[in-house]
Design an enzyme around this catalytic site. Structure first.
Site, PDB file in Angstrom:
ATOM      1  N   ASN A 399     -41.911   8.209 -12.151  1.00  0.00           N
ATOM      2  CA  ASN A 399     -40.517   7.742 -11.982  1.00  0.00           C
ATOM      3  C   ASN A 399     -39.390   8.480 -12.745  1.00  0.00           C
ATOM      4  O   ASN A 399     -38.582   9.105 -11.963  1.00  0.00           O
ATOM      5  CB  ASN A 399     -40.606   6.092 -12.267  1.00  0.00           C
ATOM      6  CG  ASN A 399     -39.383   5.451 -11.468  1.00  0.00           C
ATOM      7  OD1 ASN A 399     -38.459   6.067 -11.483  1.00  0.00           O
ATOM      8  ND2 ASN A 399     -39.551   4.152 -11.347  1.00  0.00           N
ATOM      9  N   ASP A 400     -39.288   8.282 -13.961  1.00  0.00           N
ATOM     10  CA  ASP A 400     -38.155   8.695 -14.685  1.00  0.00           C
ATOM     11  C   ASP A 400     -37.986  10.459 -14.542  1.00  0.00           C
ATOM     12  O   ASP A 400     -36.887  10.780 -14.740  1.00  0.00           O
ATOM     13  CB  ASP A 400     -38.354   8.346 -15.944  1.00  0.00           C
ATOM     14  CG  ASP A 400     -38.314   7.041 -16.319  1.00  0.00           C
ATOM     15  OD1 ASP A 400     -37.355   6.304 -15.671  1.00  0.00           O
ATOM     16  OD2 ASP A 400     -39.009   6.294 -17.028  1.00  0.00           O
TER      17      ASP A 400
END
Length: 470
Positions: A399-400
């Site tokens: 995600n990040d």
């Protein structure tokens, strides 16, 4: 065994440890690197035992203690190695670091309580001044490593919130405690008698305290760098042990681990656009973790059948693994999917971000476990330019490290952090359980882009469904 021969063999062990680090820098030579390390450690331990025997220090009681330690420690280690899941490897590493730190504290304490046994008494019956410096440094670094590693373990293992715990005036408190530790090291080095004991034990207690204070404010998303930094601390603690024990091999080994851990931490800090100094001083990541805001738009949801159809008809697919893949243990299913795509004539590559997962090299280890060919795995700087030529970027739990806000939103907490530019590909397929924010607590606007297809399901189940659809 003569002292000169022992020194030569310790040097050979040191060279083997250097070759170990060199081997571990590449997956293709990592097995050989591990072998060098095992031989080097066996040699170092063997030489140490021979030296003890030559000094008449290996009586029945001593040998019994050594055998008991090896049996108990080796037995526990073997059981843990068999049972530990790959997803729990980061917290295991943190736990190992804590043991190295505590060993340094215990050896320093033993040297203080029984200096004659360590040969560090001067003609006046007092501990040598230089030995006092070595002992105090070993105890301080070891205590910081132990307590800091315990906090890291609790955060990584879920026993403690991964969110930063920000104490009021924490930087001022850390500065005060750090200054007090340095002062106590100086006072212990020149003090004698009861006063020396007070300075030493106070130094140990404050070092335990500052280890907690340095790691508690750090957010869970920044744990990969913290684990790397604690690895460096454990190395310097081991080096300090080497000086206290007058063991050349331990000094060399500790220095290698300490310096390589520091260099790796620096590289990872660059990969996350962080300050290296802020890691050492604590509070790293505390100011940069933000709560996710509400949804920023609508998403395009897809099914396993949609994903299978698009990827089978693609010419190039880049897979981006993340912690979501690790948690779901989806690496073997992912390898099966990739093999099916390659049989369809699709060019398949893997893109790894330096801090994907929970420790350095976490994703590389998982892919190697699934026997993904090394020549298909690329680091961020080597593959980022290729997303523009890829038909599909298959993001599985990363995600990040794929958040475009790092490039185009100056108000974002992760702005400036190098990320994988998956949005430049024709289609982004994002495998995730929900639309929740990543571990850094920052919402990913990539979910709402026109060329993103969200595949909302457990990563392993989704990939297995895609394989069935193919």
């Amino acid at each position: 065994m003569s002292a000169n021969l022992a020194a030569l063999l310790y040097l050979v062990a040191g060279v083997l440890f250097i070759l170990t680090l060199r081997g571990l820098s590449n997956p293709e030579t990592s097995r050989q690197g591990n072998l060098f390390g095992m031989v080097g450690m066996a040699l170092a331990v063997g030489v140490t035992l021979f030296l003890l025997g030559g000094r008449g220090a290996l009586g029945f009681g001593t040998i019994s203690l050594i055998v008991m330690g090896v049996v108990i420690g080796g037995g526990v280690g073997a059981v843990i190695a068999q049972r530990i899941a790959m997803t729990a490897m980061p917290q295991l590493v943190a736990a190992f670091h804590s043991l190295v730190g505590m060993a340094a504290v215990l050896v320093a304490a033993a040297a203080y309580l029984a200096p004659a046994a360590f040969g560090i008494l001067g003609a006046d019956g007092a501990i040598h001044g230089l030995s006092r410096v070595e002992m105090s440094l070993g105890a301080a670094i070891g205590a910081i490593t132990f307590s800091g590693s315990v906090i890291a373990f609790l955060k990584l293992n879920g026993n403690m919130s991964g969110a930063p715990i920000l104490l009021p005036q924490r930087h001022l408190i850390n500065l005060g405690v750090g200054g007090a530790i340095i002062l106590l090291i100086v006072l212990f080095s020149i003090a004698h008698g009861v006063a020396g004991g007070f300075f030493f034990w106070t130094l140990v207690l404050l070092s335990f305290a500052i280890g907690f204070l340095l790691i508690i404010p750090i957010g869970g998303a920044d744990m990969p760098v913290v684990v790397s930094m604690l690895n460096s601390y454990s190395g310097w603690a081991a080096a300090a042990l080497g000086f206290t024990l007058e063991n050349t091999a331990l000094i060399i080994t500790g220095a290698l681990v300490g310096s390589s851990g520091a260099i790796l931490s620096y590289i990872m800090c660059k990969g996350m656009n962080r300050s290296f100094i802020s890691v050492i001083l604590g509070g790293f990541g505390g100011e940069t973790t933000a709560a996710a805001e509400g949804p920023q738009g609508t998403v395009k949801r897809g099914s396993a059948e949609d994903a299978a159809f698009v990827m089978k008809n693609a010419s190039k697919v880049i897979i981006v693994p993340g912690y979501g893949m690790a948690v779901a243990q989806a690496q073997h299913a992912l390898k099966e999917m990739a093999d099916m795509l390659k049989r369809e004539g699709v060019d398949v590559k893997y893109a790894i971000h330096p801090v994907a997962g929970r420790m350095p090299g976490h994703m590389n280890v998982l892919l190697a476990e699934a026997q993904v060919p090394y020549d298909e795995v690329f680091e961020l700087e080597d593959i980022n330019s290729e997303f523009s030529t890829a038909d599909v970027a298959f993001v599985i739990g990363a995600n990040d490290v794929t958040n475009p806000a790092a490039e185009d939103d100056p108000s974002s907490p992760i702005y400036g952090m190098p990320v994988l530019k998956v949005w430049n590909s024709g289609t982004v397929m994002f495998v995730k359980r929900s639309l929740g924010s990543g571990y850094a607590g920052v919402e990913n606007p990539l979910f709402f882009r026109d060329n993103t297809m969200m595949l909302l399901m457990d990563a392993k189940k989704m990939v297995e469904e895609i394989v069935k659809a193919m």
